[in-house]
Write a protein that holds these residues in place. Sequence first.
Motif, short mmCIF file in Angstrom:
data_model
loop_
_atom_site.label_atom_id
_atom_site.label_comp_id
_atom_site.label_asym_id
_atom_site.label_seq_id
_atom_site.Cartn_x
_atom_site.Cartn_y
_atom_site.Cartn_z
N VAL A 4 8.87 51.31 -12.07
CA VAL A 4 9.58 50.08 -12.34
C VAL A 4 10.06 49.52 -11.01
O VAL A 4 10.91 50.10 -10.34
N LEU A 5 9.44 48.41 -10.60
CA LEU A 5 9.79 47.79 -9.32
C LEU A 5 10.73 46.61 -9.55
O LEU A 5 10.51 45.81 -10.45
N SER A 6 11.76 46.53 -8.73
CA SER A 6 12.64 45.37 -8.70
C SER A 6 12.30 44.62 -7.42
O SER A 6 12.44 45.15 -6.32
N ILE A 48 8.80 44.60 -12.44
CA ILE A 48 7.38 44.84 -12.67
C ILE A 48 7.19 46.30 -13.06
O ILE A 48 7.64 47.19 -12.34
N VAL A 49 6.53 46.52 -14.19
CA VAL A 49 6.24 47.89 -14.64
C VAL A 49 4.74 48.11 -14.48
O VAL A 49 3.93 47.28 -14.91
N THR A 50 4.40 49.21 -13.83
CA THR A 50 3.00 49.55 -13.62
C THR A 50 2.82 51.06 -13.73
O THR A 50 3.77 51.81 -13.57
N SER A 51 1.61 51.47 -14.00
CA SER A 51 1.31 52.91 -14.17
C SER A 51 0.36 53.38 -13.08
O SER A 51 -0.77 53.76 -13.34
N THR A 56 -0.50 55.02 -4.46
CA THR A 56 -0.82 53.61 -4.71
C THR A 56 0.43 52.76 -4.68
O THR A 56 0.43 51.65 -4.15
N MET A 57 1.53 53.28 -5.24
CA MET A 57 2.77 52.51 -5.26
C MET A 57 3.30 52.26 -3.85
O MET A 57 3.87 51.20 -3.58
N LYS A 72 13.21 41.71 -0.98
CA LYS A 72 13.50 43.14 -1.10
C LYS A 72 12.68 43.73 -2.23
O LYS A 72 12.49 43.10 -3.26
N VAL A 73 12.21 44.97 -2.03
CA VAL A 73 11.46 45.70 -3.05
C VAL A 73 12.12 47.05 -3.25
O VAL A 73 12.35 47.77 -2.28
N GLN A 74 12.44 47.38 -4.50
CA GLN A 74 13.01 48.69 -4.83
C GLN A 74 12.20 49.31 -5.96
O GLN A 74 11.85 48.61 -6.92
N ASP A 75 11.92 50.60 -5.87
CA ASP A 75 11.31 51.33 -6.99
C ASP A 75 12.46 51.93 -7.79
O ASP A 75 13.02 52.95 -7.41
#
Length: 163
Positions: A4-6, A48-51, A56-57, A72-75
């Motif tokens: 889950v990325l913010s 953003i939700v990804t599998s 890769t993330m 800004k990007v946070q997992d």
Amino acid sequence: MKHVLSVLVNNEPGVLARVAGLFGRRNFNIDSICVGETEIPGLSRMIIVTSEDNRTMEQVKKQLHKLVDVIKVQDLSENAMVARELMLVKVGVTPASRSEINGILDPFRAAVVDVSPDSIIVQATGDREKLDALLDLLHPYGIKEISRTGLTAMMRGMVKVPS
């Protein structure tokens, strides 16, 4: 594993398309994306939700940082978070089934938000499993339409606000 990325971005035309395009060009799937304004005027937050796997993330996060409008990007999945999805579901009803359906909604803390002679619209929030369980119970009554937001999330606890 679900990530889950913010992603904090400038609230400008085309930003969503550029972020989604980054995923598409690299053949990464977006499970859900939820975008809205933030507490800071001019900025929006994308959840953003990804599998994808961890390696890769890391690539995705580096590529996102290269986009001009990304601040800004946070997992969020790396920390404790609060995550919810909103669902609206239109269910066919008869006079006899209305009270049965209300009995189903109570344990899910779901609410009827619209009523018509032959249908109701139910609003529910929670995690995907909870909402799927509610849908399973409502299916016998005849689901006419479903709309889901996808996941929205926030890191738990206090976050230092830049001054």
